[in-house]
Write a protein that holds these residues in place. Sequence first.
Motif, PDB file in Angstrom:
ATOM      1  N   GLU A 105     -19.769  -0.605  -3.553  1.00  0.00           N
ATOM      2  CA  GLU A 105     -19.136   0.545  -3.841  1.00  0.00           C
ATOM      3  C   GLU A 105     -17.864   0.488  -3.412  1.00  0.00           C
ATOM      4  N   HIS A 106     -16.862   0.842  -3.981  1.00  0.00           N
ATOM      5  CA  HIS A 106     -15.553   0.876  -3.661  1.00  0.00           C
ATOM      6  C   HIS A 106     -14.840   1.979  -4.157  1.00  0.00           C
ATOM      7  N   GLY A 107     -14.316   2.855  -3.312  1.00  0.00           N
ATOM      8  CA  GLY A 107     -13.590   4.263  -3.751  1.00  0.00           C
ATOM      9  C   GLY A 107     -12.680   4.942  -2.611  1.00  0.00           C
ATOM     10  N   GLU A 108     -12.127   5.928  -3.089  1.00  0.00           N
ATOM     11  CA  GLU A 108     -11.247   6.787  -2.017  1.00  0.00           C
ATOM     12  C   GLU A 108     -11.276   8.313  -2.447  1.00  0.00           C
ATOM     13  N   ASN A 109     -11.337   8.859  -1.244  1.00  0.00           N
ATOM     14  CA  ASN A 109     -11.261  10.306  -1.554  1.00  0.00           C
ATOM     15  C   ASN A 109      -9.765  10.846  -1.253  1.00  0.00           C
ATOM     16  N   PHE A 110      -9.058  11.564  -1.888  1.00  0.00           N
ATOM     17  CA  PHE A 110      -7.696  12.025  -1.696  1.00  0.00           C
ATOM     18  C   PHE A 110      -7.616  13.339  -1.485  1.00  0.00           C
ATOM     19  N   ARG A 111      -6.814  14.004  -0.236  1.00  0.00           N
ATOM     20  CA  ARG A 111      -6.623  15.244  -0.035  1.00  0.00           C
ATOM     21  C   ARG A 111      -5.421  15.639   0.444  1.00  0.00           C
ATOM     22  N   GLY A 112      -5.058  16.756   0.452  1.00  0.00           N
ATOM     23  CA  GLY A 112      -3.638  17.052   0.928  1.00  0.00           C
ATOM     24  C   GLY A 112      -2.873  17.864  -0.391  1.00  0.00           C
ATOM     25  N   LEU A 113      -1.659  18.355   0.188  1.00  0.00           N
ATOM     26  CA  LEU A 113      -0.740  19.307  -0.429  1.00  0.00           C
ATOM     27  C   LEU A 113      -0.367  18.463  -1.796  1.00  0.00           C
ATOM     28  N   LEU A 114      -0.125  17.160  -1.672  1.00  0.00           N
ATOM     29  CA  LEU A 114       0.455  16.497  -2.830  1.00  0.00           C
ATOM     30  C   LEU A 114      -0.683  15.878  -3.737  1.00  0.00           C
ATOM     31  N   ALA A 115      -1.897  15.777  -3.344  1.00  0.00           N
ATOM     32  CA  ALA A 115      -2.932  15.153  -3.724  1.00  0.00           C
ATOM     33  C   ALA A 115      -3.084  15.071  -5.324  1.00  0.00           C
ATOM     34  N   GLY A 116      -2.969  16.514  -5.790  1.00  0.00           N
ATOM     35  CA  GLY A 116      -2.911  16.614  -7.173  1.00  0.00           C
ATOM     36  C   GLY A 116      -1.911  15.929  -7.934  1.00  0.00           C
ATOM     37  N   LEU A 117      -0.592  16.266  -7.441  1.00  0.00           N
ATOM     38  CA  LEU A 117       0.639  15.801  -8.057  1.00  0.00           C
ATOM     39  C   LEU A 117       0.623  13.979  -8.032  1.00  0.00           C
ATOM     40  N   ILE A 118       0.532  13.700  -6.727  1.00  0.00           N
ATOM     41  CA  ILE A 118       0.538  12.011  -6.710  1.00  0.00           C
ATOM     42  C   ILE A 118      -0.493  11.600  -7.654  1.00  0.00           C
ATOM     43  N   MET A 119      -1.770  12.029  -7.572  1.00  0.00           N
ATOM     44  CA  MET A 119      -3.013  11.417  -8.347  1.00  0.00           C
ATOM     45  C   MET A 119      -2.744  11.373  -9.788  1.00  0.00           C
ATOM     46  N   SER A 120      -2.156  12.532 -10.156  1.00  0.00           N
ATOM     47  CA  SER A 120      -1.817  12.337 -11.880  1.00  0.00           C
ATOM     48  C   SER A 120      -0.785  11.307 -12.232  1.00  0.00           C
ATOM     49  N   LYS A 121      -0.237  10.662 -11.067  1.00  0.00           N
ATOM     50  CA  LYS A 121       0.785   9.885 -11.552  1.00  0.00           C
ATOM     51  C   LYS A 121      -0.116   8.183 -11.216  1.00  0.00           C
ATOM     52  N   ILE A 122      -0.918   8.303 -10.356  1.00  0.00           N
ATOM     53  CA  ILE A 122      -1.208   6.946  -9.858  1.00  0.00           C
ATOM     54  C   ILE A 122      -2.958   6.583  -9.956  1.00  0.00           C
ATOM     55  N   ALA A 123      -3.521   7.492 -10.483  1.00  0.00           N
ATOM     56  CA  ALA A 123      -5.007   7.515 -10.432  1.00  0.00           C
ATOM     57  C   ALA A 123      -5.462   6.192 -11.461  1.00  0.00           C
ATOM     58  N   ASP A 124      -4.997   6.037 -12.577  1.00  0.00           N
ATOM     59  CA  ASP A 124      -5.449   4.998 -13.698  1.00  0.00           C
ATOM     60  C   ASP A 124      -5.009   3.818 -12.976  1.00  0.00           C
ATOM     61  N   SER A 125      -3.896   3.445 -12.283  1.00  0.00           N
ATOM     62  CA  SER A 125      -3.492   2.246 -11.898  1.00  0.00           C
ATOM     63  C   SER A 125      -4.136   1.789 -10.678  1.00  0.00           C
ATOM     64  N   THR A 126      -4.628   2.892  -9.741  1.00  0.00           N
ATOM     65  CA  THR A 126      -5.349   2.929  -8.603  1.00  0.00           C
ATOM     66  C   THR A 126      -6.595   2.335  -9.091  1.00  0.00           C
ATOM     67  N   LYS A 127      -7.343   3.053  -9.752  1.00  0.00           N
ATOM     68  CA  LYS A 127      -8.583   2.645 -10.141  1.00  0.00           C
ATOM     69  C   LYS A 127      -8.613   1.115 -10.795  1.00  0.00           C
ATOM     70  N   ALA A 128      -7.722   0.773 -11.723  1.00  0.00           N
ATOM     71  CA  ALA A 128      -7.659  -0.459 -12.055  1.00  0.00           C
ATOM     72  C   ALA A 128      -7.500  -1.426 -10.930  1.00  0.00           C
ATOM     73  N   GLY A 129      -6.750  -1.095  -9.981  1.00  0.00           N
ATOM     74  CA  GLY A 129      -6.539  -1.954  -8.841  1.00  0.00           C
ATOM     75  C   GLY A 129      -7.843  -2.319  -8.127  1.00  0.00           C
ATOM     76  N   PHE A 130      -8.651  -1.096  -7.901  1.00  0.00           N
ATOM     77  CA  PHE A 130      -9.904  -1.270  -7.135  1.00  0.00           C
ATOM     78  C   PHE A 130     -11.048  -2.072  -8.023  1.00  0.00           C
ATOM     79  N   GLU A 131     -11.051  -1.861  -9.603  1.00  0.00           N
ATOM     80  CA  GLU A 131     -11.834  -2.794 -10.257  1.00  0.00           C
ATOM     81  C   GLU A 131     -11.489  -4.255 -10.275  1.00  0.00           C
ATOM     82  N   ALA A 132      -9.963  -4.545 -10.263  1.00  0.00           N
ATOM     83  CA  ALA A 132      -9.432  -5.956 -10.097  1.00  0.00           C
ATOM     84  C   ALA A 132     -10.169  -6.446  -8.820  1.00  0.00           C
ATOM     85  N   MET A 133      -9.834  -5.658  -7.685  1.00  0.00           N
ATOM     86  CA  MET A 133     -10.459  -6.152  -6.655  1.00  0.00           C
ATOM     87  C   MET A 133     -12.072  -6.466  -6.559  1.00  0.00           C
ATOM     88  N   ASN A 134     -12.584  -5.646  -7.211  1.00  0.00           N
ATOM     89  CA  ASN A 134     -14.094  -5.661  -7.160  1.00  0.00           C
ATOM     90  C   ASN A 134     -14.439  -7.257  -7.902  1.00  0.00           C
TER      91      ASN A 134
END
Length: 145
Positions: A105-134
């Motif tokens: 299992e490979h994942g990440e939990n994001f928190r903080g004032l900018l979490a929603g804004l930043i994740m809206s921009k990077i979530a898909d590519s970050t997940k793709a990066g996790f899957e490529a690493m897996n």
Amino acid sequence: MKSISTQITINAPVEQVWAVLTNFSAYPEWNPFIQSISGEAKEGSQLAATIQPPGQSAMTFRPTVLRAEENREFRWLGKLFIKGLFDGEHYFIMTTIDEHSTRFEHGENFRGLLAGLIMSKIADSTKAGFEAMNQALKARAEALS
């Protein structure tokens, strides 16, 4: 909190998966997501890691190891500039299926004032990066076992 979670079955013993995951010096040879990492897989230690999700720029950060339980779990906490702005608790959990296979299992939990804004921009590519690493971890661990 925003989260990304992935998993894969690796046809190798958990000890082999752990050995590949914690052999940081070999990451440039096989890991398409975490391009480099240095430091010790030891609770409380600080790492230096460079990641590059597909389609994104590389980013270097210095996370702190929260847990390093051999053959079971490796977890760190990274932050953007200051704690509470955009923090990521990255984790790798290995579970023995049988003596020749491991659930990774490979994942990440994001928190903080900018979490929603930043994740809206990077979530898909970050997940793709996790899957490529897996997939790369699976290939390497299976080839070595």
